[in-house]
Design an enzyme around this catalytic site. Structure first.
Site, PDB file in Angstrom:
ATOM      1  N   HIS A 139      -2.705   2.259  -5.760  1.00 48.45           N
ATOM      2  CA  HIS A 139      -3.534   1.085  -5.467  1.00 48.45           C
ATOM      3  C   HIS A 139      -3.775   0.271  -6.738  1.00 48.45           C
ATOM      4  O   HIS A 139      -3.963  -0.947  -6.680  1.00 48.45           O
ATOM      5  CB  HIS A 139      -4.859   1.516  -4.844  1.00 48.45           C
ATOM      6  CG  HIS A 139      -5.369   0.542  -3.835  1.00 48.45           C
ATOM      7  ND1 HIS A 139      -4.760   0.332  -2.620  1.00 48.45           N
ATOM      8  CD2 HIS A 139      -6.425  -0.304  -3.860  1.00 48.45           C
ATOM      9  CE1 HIS A 139      -5.410  -0.593  -1.937  1.00 48.45           C
ATOM     10  NE2 HIS A 139      -6.425  -0.997  -2.669  1.00 48.45           N
ATOM     11  N   HIS A 171      -3.635  -9.061   3.443  1.00 50.10           N
ATOM     12  CA  HIS A 171      -5.077  -9.098   3.669  1.00 50.10           C
ATOM     13  C   HIS A 171      -5.388  -9.930   4.905  1.00 50.10           C
ATOM     14  O   HIS A 171      -4.868 -11.035   5.067  1.00 50.10           O
ATOM     15  CB  HIS A 171      -5.794  -9.731   2.468  1.00 50.10           C
ATOM     16  CG  HIS A 171      -5.878  -8.830   1.282  1.00 50.10           C
ATOM     17  ND1 HIS A 171      -6.050  -9.296  -0.007  1.00 50.10           N
ATOM     18  CD2 HIS A 171      -5.817  -7.478   1.177  1.00 50.10           C
ATOM     19  CE1 HIS A 171      -6.093  -8.283  -0.843  1.00 50.10           C
ATOM     20  NE2 HIS A 171      -5.954  -7.173  -0.152  1.00 50.10           N
ATOM     21  N   ARG A 206       0.844  -1.192   0.000  1.00 50.88           N
ATOM     22  CA  ARG A 206       0.000   0.000   0.000  1.00 50.88           C
ATOM     23  C   ARG A 206       0.878   1.240   0.000  1.00 50.88           C
ATOM     24  O   ARG A 206       2.022   1.209   0.468  1.00 50.88           O
ATOM     25  CB  ARG A 206      -0.915   0.005   1.232  1.00 50.88           C
ATOM     26  CG  ARG A 206      -1.819  -1.220   1.354  1.00 50.88           C
ATOM     27  CD  ARG A 206      -2.610  -1.165   2.660  1.00 50.88           C
ATOM     28  NE  ARG A 206      -3.524  -2.316   2.802  1.00 50.88           N
ATOM     29  CZ  ARG A 206      -3.207  -3.443   3.427  1.00 50.88           C
ATOM     30  NH1 ARG A 206      -1.997  -3.597   3.972  1.00 50.88           N
ATOM     31  NH2 ARG A 206      -4.082  -4.432   3.509  1.00 50.88           N
ATOM     32  N   ARG A 258      -1.016  -2.038  -7.009  1.00 52.19           N
ATOM     33  CA  ARG A 258      -1.233  -3.149  -6.059  1.00 52.19           C
ATOM     34  C   ARG A 258      -2.168  -4.183  -6.674  1.00 52.19           C
ATOM     35  O   ARG A 258      -1.901  -5.390  -6.612  1.00 52.19           O
ATOM     36  CB  ARG A 258      -1.824  -2.576  -4.772  1.00 52.19           C
ATOM     37  CG  ARG A 258      -2.166  -3.578  -3.683  1.00 52.19           C
ATOM     38  CD  ARG A 258      -2.555  -2.805  -2.422  1.00 52.19           C
ATOM     39  NE  ARG A 258      -3.253  -3.605  -1.431  1.00 52.19           N
ATOM     40  CZ  ARG A 258      -2.653  -4.377  -0.521  1.00 52.19           C
ATOM     41  NH1 ARG A 258      -1.343  -4.467  -0.509  1.00 52.19           N
ATOM     42  NH2 ARG A 258      -3.369  -5.047   0.378  1.00 52.19           N
ATOM     43  N   TYR A 263      -9.439 -11.103  -6.823  1.00 54.19           N
ATOM     44  CA  TYR A 263      -8.477 -11.145  -7.921  1.00 54.19           C
ATOM     45  C   TYR A 263      -8.634 -12.388  -8.780  1.00 54.19           C
ATOM     46  O   TYR A 263      -8.221 -12.400  -9.938  1.00 54.19           O
ATOM     47  CB  TYR A 263      -7.048 -11.040  -7.377  1.00 54.19           C
ATOM     48  CG  TYR A 263      -6.804  -9.714  -6.713  1.00 54.19           C
ATOM     49  CD1 TYR A 263      -6.691  -8.553  -7.478  1.00 54.19           C
ATOM     50  CD2 TYR A 263      -6.740  -9.602  -5.331  1.00 54.19           C
ATOM     51  CE1 TYR A 263      -6.505  -7.323  -6.875  1.00 54.19           C
ATOM     52  CE2 TYR A 263      -6.552  -8.377  -4.725  1.00 54.19           C
ATOM     53  CZ  TYR A 263      -6.437  -7.243  -5.507  1.00 54.19           C
ATOM     54  OH  TYR A 263      -6.265  -6.018  -4.910  1.00 54.19           O
ATOM     55  N   LYS A 275      -1.943  -2.508   7.908  1.00 57.08           N
ATOM     56  CA  LYS A 275      -3.125  -2.128   8.680  1.00 57.08           C
ATOM     57  C   LYS A 275      -3.103  -2.816  10.034  1.00 57.08           C
ATOM     58  O   LYS A 275      -2.697  -3.972  10.149  1.00 57.08           O
ATOM     59  CB  LYS A 275      -4.395  -2.513   7.913  1.00 57.08           C
ATOM     60  CG  LYS A 275      -4.647  -1.646   6.676  1.00 57.08           C
ATOM     61  CD  LYS A 275      -5.978  -1.977   6.053  1.00 57.08           C
ATOM     62  CE  LYS A 275      -6.290  -1.049   4.887  1.00 57.08           C
ATOM     63  NZ  LYS A 275      -7.607  -1.348   4.266  1.00 57.08           N
TER      64      LYS A 275
END
Length: 303
Positions: free
Chosen positions: A249, A275, A154, A252, A284, A178
């Site tokens: 992004h 994730h 990110r 990414r 994806y 995150k």
């Protein structure tokens, strides 16, 4: 939000901000997003004469979401705000600030998940080849593009990286994702070469007393910020005719798509991207399936 809120709402949101920062240790961005959503709720609640968060009920919450929808809020925004308020009302009950959890029965609007746009491998090659890497800024921009595409990190993870987060011998980058979760992601030879040029020639030319340990620097020598990285990516992609205008992004998404197209398993891609849920990564697979179908339609004589 420009509208003021009453004393009780202001006091409780101040306490909740302390909880988010000190107890949950959320990032500045996450704290700001939560508080923005809840101040919007507070304004709406006070219009309904609910001067204390303890007086919230399901009807008031639904009324708030409905008002946002009439003002054009997207389903993803409504879903995010529903989650924010459910976490808040649960905290109110848990800490004795309310007797009933008004958000417990609040359903989230089902977010419409559009397939992310990804560049083709040819697009990536053309964009990277077009970067005039002959000065410090050019070397930096090339390294940024290579690292974003190679690792799928990110933009905030990239800008937060320090020099000692790069293991040049093993070709891995350590990032803080995150929830302040640390992970290590690999990168390939082209990214390694671009990083080497940036670190040996580009960064020394831009470094100042304000640089600190930052891996990537802005033109004035300070740590590069996410907005500058977004500008870099847009500018470099726009320089190549026919390439979709994507931000960091988008790179990414592109990295994840190309990994799966190349045979990587979903769990590995999940770990690389950081994730928390495999379900997030699974989108994806739809991208790669769409590409396969498109290729089939274009190339098979009986498609």
């Amino acid at each position: 939000m420009s509208e003021d809120i009453g004393e009780r709402w202001s006091a409780v949101l101040g306490e909740y901000e302390h909880h988010l920062r000190r107890e949950r240790d959320l990032s500045e961005h996450s704290v700001r997003a939560y508080l923005t959503d809840l101040r919007s709720l507070a304004v709406h609640a006070e219009r309904l004469t609910i001067a204390d968060p303890a007086g919230l009920d399901l009807r008031a919450l639904r009324s708030w979401l409905a008002s946002l929808k009439t003002r054009g809020a997207a389903r993803t925004t409504l879903a995010r705000r529903s989650t924010a308020v459910r976490v808040f009302t649960a905290w109110l009950v848990r800490t004795g600030r309310a007797e009933q959890d008004a958000g417990a029965l609040l359903a989230s609007p089902k977010a419409h998940r559009e397939l992310p746009v990804a560049l083709s491998q040819q697009d990536i090659r053309e964009v990277i080849d077009a970067v005039p890497a002959d000065d410090p800024v050019g070397w930096r921009d090339l390294a940024i593009l290579e690292v974003l595409y190679a690792t799928g990190v990110r933009v905030g993870e990239l800008t937060g990286a320090d020099l000692d987060d790069v293991d040049r011998e093993r070709r891995v980058l350590r990032v803080l994702g995150k929830g302040r979760k640390e992970r290590t992601v690999p990168y390939g030879v082209p990214a390694a070469e671009a990083l080497e040029r940036w670190l040996s020639q580009g960064r020394p030319a831009l470094v100042t007393a304000a640089s600190g340990p930052a891996l990537f620097l802005g033109a004035r020598g300070g740590r590069i910020d996410p907005r500058t990285v977004r500008q870099v990516v847009h500018r470099r992609l726009n320089a190549v005719e026919g390439v979709p205008d994507l931000g960091p992004h988008g790179l990414r998404h592109t990295a994840a798509t190309h990994l799966l197209e190349g045979g990587a398993d979903l769990r590995s891609v999940q770990e690389i991207l950081g994730h928390a849920s495999l379900g997030t990564t699974q989108i994806y697979t739809h991208v790669t399936n769409e590409r396969l179908r498109a290729a089939y339609r274009q190339s098979h004589p009986r498609a």
